[in-house]
Design a protein around this motif. Structure first.
Motif, PDB file in Angstrom:
ATOM      1  N   PRO A 133       0.808  -1.224   0.000  1.00 16.79           N
ATOM      2  CA  PRO A 133       0.000   0.000   0.000  1.00 16.79           C
ATOM      3  C   PRO A 133       0.839   1.271   0.000  1.00 16.79           C
ATOM      4  O   PRO A 133       1.959   1.307   0.509  1.00 16.79           O
ATOM      5  CB  PRO A 133      -0.816  -0.115   1.293  1.00 16.79           C
ATOM      6  N   ARG A 134       0.262   2.304  -0.575  1.00 11.06           N
ATOM      7  CA  ARG A 134       0.901   3.616  -0.569  1.00 11.06           C
ATOM      8  C   ARG A 134       0.940   4.181   0.849  1.00 11.06           C
ATOM      9  O   ARG A 134       0.081   3.919   1.676  1.00 11.06           O
ATOM     10  CB  ARG A 134       0.132   4.592  -1.452  1.00 11.06           C
ATOM     11  N   GLU A 190       2.400   3.595   3.531  1.00 12.25           N
ATOM     12  CA  GLU A 190       2.373   2.726   4.706  1.00 12.25           C
ATOM     13  C   GLU A 190       3.722   2.027   4.862  1.00 12.25           C
ATOM     14  O   GLU A 190       4.376   1.705   3.879  1.00 12.25           O
ATOM     15  CB  GLU A 190       1.276   1.659   4.585  1.00 12.25           C
ATOM     16  N   ARG A 209       0.889   0.553  -4.524  1.00 11.88           N
ATOM     17  CA  ARG A 209      -0.475   0.774  -4.991  1.00 11.88           C
ATOM     18  C   ARG A 209      -1.465   0.170  -3.998  1.00 11.88           C
ATOM     19  O   ARG A 209      -1.153  -0.804  -3.318  1.00 11.88           O
ATOM     20  CB  ARG A 209      -0.696   0.175  -6.375  1.00 11.88           C
ATOM     21  N   ASP A 210      -2.660   0.745  -3.939  1.00 16.40           N
ATOM     22  CA  ASP A 210      -3.675   0.319  -2.975  1.00 16.40           C
ATOM     23  C   ASP A 210      -4.630  -0.678  -3.629  1.00 16.40           C
ATOM     24  O   ASP A 210      -5.771  -0.353  -3.951  1.00 16.40           O
ATOM     25  CB  ASP A 210      -4.447   1.529  -2.444  1.00 16.40           C
ATOM     26  N   LYS A 211      -4.164  -1.891  -3.833  1.00 12.58           N
ATOM     27  CA  LYS A 211      -5.022  -2.956  -4.332  1.00 12.58           C
ATOM     28  C   LYS A 211      -4.430  -4.287  -3.907  1.00 12.58           C
ATOM     29  O   LYS A 211      -3.279  -4.359  -3.455  1.00 12.58           O
ATOM     30  CB  LYS A 211      -5.172  -2.875  -5.848  1.00 12.58           C
TER      31      LYS A 211
END
Length: 583
Positions: free
Chosen positions: A28-29, A31, A335-337
């Protein structure tokens, strides 16, 4: 052919290969990510042409104690084993034969494996006669003395190794200080040796432990494989260096211990190393490295985890310069996925968990094979197979482990589980399992062009597309800012399409069939079927695509950044008062 998940261009090389696999392809971005796992793999081509000459000392137990079977049977087994050893040695190798019981009896020196030397060795083996009790330590000392008496040049240019065949009827060996200078590959007579004592010798010297003969009094495949390994050392003093870049957001945390391989992380956590030592043709060594990843300041892009590089000495040409391993960088996207999990890392974690489970069963039941131990082993394996890592690895990746657990379970029921479990744990500690696993689950002949060529063409097309987009960016001029983002978005769209189209090349029903086929193939030792080939290529292709995609996107970001800086410089040169006019 072995399917290696290193870059395709490296497959044809005889050079030792280095590759890296982060556990996930994205985090995640903005974090932090503590203890992110990276698999570092060292692989030696099975077809490596040159090897080091060998000085091999064979310790042959001719005692009549320990319940080692009829004297005639034991001598016959020793002769069969030595016929195999002599047959595998080349003209540049040397062999010493050391018969022993309570002491060493009439040992030979190192014999050149010329026609004459082979004759001397064969006659020596044929003349063996049973006598006395068993004392292991004097024989082990004699082996070290023979190898240490060599000249400096021979020690430098030749591999020294020891093969011990014994009933192990000598509990005093646990109190002796065994010299670990040379690996002792120790084998006992089936059903007639002290497994703990013979295993202790091998384990203390980083050697192989196994059973010499099968139920038909034939030399086992394990012994034959050990002899082939001794005569196939292609690299020595192999070391992998790990570094985190000066501007990297990651730092090294630890390297999980793998057998007797040494590892170290520096105090600043920016560098470390893994000492892999000697490598044989076909070896695959996996090392688990943990890194801590800080949050990215800009909340996006690509994060470099670590860079792996290193050196080794060509065992056949030690006088020449050191060989450098090709550098490999491990990166993840921000990326947030939901990220993709690496099958390679998941499979290695499953193997490590299985080793711990088997060791726990052995520790609980000690030397007593029983139905209860077999049941606990089966329950433990079911728990491992139900884990998240096992699901990520896929059934085909677990086929060899499944077969091995079945064999251990059967040996426990037959009350012969101790030697089987110790031998299995020894192989996994030395990571001798990986080449066999690759052979059972990833050998294809020939490679289907419909799968490998499509993937290769897709990657090649992607490289051409990068050049197209780059050219458009330069020609765009006034629309440079839009082109920079378009460049990256087109690369993402391109790779999304490649990954989307991959299942079309390998339908799900083929993969399902491949899973069941893999188990049958591992059990029967037969060639892989077409469905299994499809499954293997799908896994290999996805891993290759992921690596190529990360590298391509990373380059696209760097190129876009360069284009933007060049554009800004050009604009400031051509229109020095542009900003002031606008204001």
């Amino acid at each position: 052919m072995y399917i290696n998940l290193a870059p395709v261009s490296a497959l044809a090389s005889d050079k030792v290969q280095l590759s890296t696999f982060p556990r996930v392809d994205a985090i995640p971005r903005r974090e932090c990510h503590p203890r992110l796992l990276v698999l570092v793999r060292v692989a030696v081509p099975a077809t490596a042409a040159r090897r080091a000459p060998v000085d091999l000392v064979t310790l042959l137990d001719i005692s009549c104690g320990g319940g080692g079977g009829a004297p005639a049977r034991r001598l016959d087994l020793l002769r069969k084993a030595m016929d195999l050893v002599i047959g595998n040695l080349g003209a540049d190798d040397r062999l010493a034969i050391v018969p022993f019981h309570s002491s060493v009896v009439d040992a030979t020196g190192l014999l050149e494996m010329s026609v004459e030397g082979r004759g001397v060795a064969s006659r020596k083996v044929q003349s063996l006669a049973v006598a006395g009790g068993t004392k292991l330590f004097p024989a082990l000392n004699a082996a070290v003395e023979i190898l240490e008496a060599r000249c400096w040049e021979a020690k430098r240019e030749r591999v020294g190794a020891v093969v011990l065949i014994s009933d192990g009827d000598d509990r005093t060996i646990f109190r002796e200080a065994i010299n670990p200078r040379y690996p002792v590959h120790a084998f006992g007579f089936r059903g007639a040796h002290d497994a703990r004592a013979v295993h202790h010798v091998a384990d203390h010297t980083s050697g192989v432990y196994g059973v010499l003969d099968d139920e038909h009094d034939r030399v086992t495949d394990a012994f034959a494989a050990c002899v082939r390994r001794v005569t196939s050392v292609v690299a020595v003093d192999a070391q992998v260096d790990l570094t985190c870049g000066a501007y990297s957001r990651a730092s090294l945390l630890a390297v999980e211990r793998s057998g007797d391989h040494r590892a170290h992380v520096d105090e600043d956590r920016r560098s470390g190393f893994i000492y892999a030592g000697a490598l044989c043709a076909g070896d695959v060594k996996n090392f688990l490295v943990y890194v801590d990843v800080d949050r990215e300041a800009d909340g996006g892009g690509v994060t470099e985890l670590l860079t792996a590089h290193g050196t080794y000495m060509d065992a056949a040409r030690r006088k020449e310069t050191t060989v450098h391993l090709d550098e490999r960088m491990a990166v993840v996207q921000r990326r947030d996925k939901v990220p993709d999990v690496s099958r390679d890392v998941a499979a290695e974690l499953v193997r490590v968990d299985t080793v711990k489970m088997v060791a726990a069963v052995l520790d609980r039941f000690k030397d007593k094979g029983s139905a209860a131990a077999a049941m606990e082993l089966r329950e433990g394996w079911c728990r491992v197979k139900a884990s998240e890592d096992a699901r990520a690895a896929g059934a085909a990746s677990l086929a060899v482990l499944e077969r091995e657990i079945d064999e251990i379970e059967a040996s426990l029921v037959r009350c012969t589980g101790l030697s089987t479990m110790l031998s299995w744990l020894n192989r996994h500690k030395l990571q001798l399992h990986t080449a066999a696993a690759a052979a059972a689950t990833a050998r294809v002949s020939p490679a289907p062009p419909s799968s490998s060529n499509v993937v290769a063409d897709a990657i090649a097309a992607g490289e051409g597309h990068v050049k197209e987009v780059a050219g458009a960016a330069v020609a765009g001029g006034t629309k440079r800012k839009c082109v920079e983002m378009d460049m990256i978005e087109e690369r993402l769209a391109y790779w999304s399409k490649v990954k989307h189209d991959l299942p079309l090349m390998f339908p799900d029903h083929a993969a399902a069939a491949a899973t069941s086929t893999a188990t049958a193939t591992a059990a029967e030792g037969t060639a892989s079927t077409g469905d299994h080939v499809a499954a293997v290529f799908r896994d290999a292709s996805l891993e290759t695509i992921n690596r190529a995609m990360f590298h391509d996107i990373y380059l696209a970001v760097l190129h876009a950044s360069t284009v933007r800086r060049c554009g800004q410089t050009s604009q400031s040169t051509e229109h020095p008062h542009h900003d002031q006019d606008d204001s």
